[in-house]
Design an enzyme around this catalytic site. Structure first.
Site, short mmCIF file in Angstrom:
data_model
loop_
_atom_site.label_atom_id
_atom_site.label_comp_id
_atom_site.label_asym_id
_atom_site.label_seq_id
_atom_site.Cartn_x
_atom_site.Cartn_y
_atom_site.Cartn_z
NE ARG A 1 10.46 3.80 -0.61
CZ ARG A 1 11.33 3.70 0.41
NH1 ARG A 1 11.04 2.97 1.48
NH2 ARG A 1 12.51 4.32 0.35
NE ARG B 1 18.86 6.61 12.42
CZ ARG B 1 18.29 5.73 11.62
NH1 ARG B 1 17.17 5.13 11.99
NH2 ARG B 1 18.81 5.46 10.44
CG ASP C 1 18.80 -1.63 6.35
OD1 ASP C 1 19.47 -0.70 6.81
OD2 ASP C 1 17.69 -1.47 5.80
#
Ligand code: S3P
Length: 438
Positions: free
Chosen positions: A30, A126, A319
């Site tokens: 980001r 994905r 995660d």
């Protein structure tokens, strides 16, 4: 590219000392994205020099942004402003990085550029419709394959318009894609999340001077604003610290301090879950660093017991489950995870791949459609497949601390996507790990 690196980890040992794991992957991505679009110069320290965040950095370089570094975690980004990106020469190759592809789909949807986003074999399998569908509702024109996967072809459109979007899955990547597209949309863009997910995008937008409103589970912003450059100090990644939290918890005699760890409440589920299992983790020197909470974590060995993992904690530790499954394998009794079907569409099918590996080591592990049941017991050695998934590889490396035989983990090159230097850092703390390059 062929994966050729294996980890060979001898059994036993403990983890000691002080460790600072590399910078947070989500925040590193980001910082490049917003720094590139800002007016002025953004200086980042603690940037993760892993393949995933480097893929984002290269993508913005090829769209004409001048970026210096990374050098020892320092990156200087000369922002080009909201409309300053340029047509790249070819496709943007995002490697293994789902975060790059999904966030960029949103950020680039309204740029007026003709773009192609590609990735490696794992990323190309994905699901991408979860971002292209809401973006299409905003007026974007993005093609996927028939299977809804990458490559993504982004075509220029006249304009985007704001939408109110209810996320069907608790996904920070989808939330972020819609909000980043919303920067370029007419009117207000709002996203409602079914459960709290990591909020780094919202925090960092505010850090760059962009107004983001939150009311309960709804996050809104108005399009057409500007970003102003700022300095960013990236904390150590709690997702990388997780391997050491588990390793020190399961290995008798361990006492380890993990320094400067990001403790954002939308990310710290791993600490909560380990503590529910009986782990001894102390939070020391809590502080705020550039709008993100940070602390040092002291972890000592403790006997763990199996639990039913509360479903509301799943997105907050999404995660960290491969590492948590290793903790469960070393705990007394059964650990049950439900409500975690998202794990099946990460860098690998983390439920199946972890169950397969744990079984190789002699652990009873039963996958279910949305989770797993693991009965703690003794671990043997053997050869396990990481399926090119960085977090699977590092989790099984830590399992050796409690195994009775050597564990060989295949295909570990992708550890570099999130944790370059893992083996060296872990060896320094006491893991008996050797890296074999074939
Ligand atoms: C991320 C969000 C999560 C996480 C991924 C990074 C992010 O993905 O698994 O590693 O930086 O926004 P989902 O949004 O698909 O859950």
């Amino acid at each position: 590219m062929q994966n050729t690196t294996d980890f060979v980890v001898d059994p036993g040992g403990s983890l000691q000392g002080r460790v600072r794991v590399p910078g947070d992957k989500s925040i590193s991505h980001r910082s490049i994205m917003l720094g590139s679009l800002a007016e002025g110069t953004t200086r980042v320290s603690g940037f993760l020099e892993g393949e995933d965040s480097l893929a984002t950095l290269r993508a913005f370089r090829s769209m004409g942004v001048e970026i210096e570094g990374p050098e020892e975690g320092r990156v200087t980004i000369h922002g080009v402003g909201m409309r300053g990106l340029k047509q790249p020469d070819g496709p943007l190759d995002l490697g293994n990085s789902g975060t790059s592809m999904r966030l960029l789909a949103g950020l680039l949807a309204g740029q007026g550029l003709e773009l192609e986003l590609t990735g490696d074999e794992s990323l190309s399998s994905r699901p991408m419709r979860r971002v292209t569908e809401p973006l299409a509702r905003m007026g974007a024109d993005i093609e996927t394959t028939e299977a809804g996967t990458a490559p993504l072809r982004i075509h220029p459109v006249e304009k985007l318009h704001g939408i109110h979007y209810e996320l069907p899955v608790a996904s920070a990547q989808v939330k972020s894609a819609v909000l980043l597209a919303g920067l370029y949309a007419e009117g207000e863009t709002c996203v409602t999340e079914p459960a709290p997910t990591r909020d780094h995008t919202e925090r960092m937008l505010r850090g760059f001077g962009y107004e983001v409103r939150r009311e309960g589970s709804r996050i809104c912003l108005d399009g057409g604003g500007r970003l102003t450059a700022c300095d960013i100090d990236v904390p150590a990644d709690i997702s990388s610290a997780a391997f050491f939290l588990v390793g020190a918890s399961i290995a008798p005699g361990s006492e380890l301090v993990l320094e400067h760890v990001g403790m954002n409440p939308t990310r710290d589920g791993v600490v909560t879950i380990l503590r529910l299992m009986g782990a001894d983790i102390e939070v020391e020197n809590p502080r705020d660093v550039g709008g993100e909470p940070v602390a040092d974590l002291r972890v000592r060995h403790a006997p763990l017991h199996g639990i039913e993992i509360p479903e509301e904690l799943v997105p907050l530790a999404i995660d960290e489950f491969p590492a948590l499954f290793v903790a469960a394998a070393c705990a007394e009794g059964e650990t049950v995870l439900t409500g975690a079907e998202e794990l099946r569409v990460k860098e690998s099918d983390r439920i199946q791949v972890m169950a397969d590996g744990l079984r190789v080591l002699g652990v009873e592990a039963e996958p279910t459609p949305d989770g797993i049941r693991i009965r703690g017991g003794s671990l043997g050695g053997g050869e396990v497949l990481s399926h090119g998934d960085h977090r699977i590889a590092m989790s099984f490396a830590m399992a050796a601390l409690r195994a009775s035989g050597t564990i060989r983990i295949k295909d570990c090159d992708n550890v570099n996507t999130s944790f370059p230097g893992f083996a060296g850092l872990a060896a320094g703390a006491g893991l008996k790990i050797e890296v074999l390059r074939g």
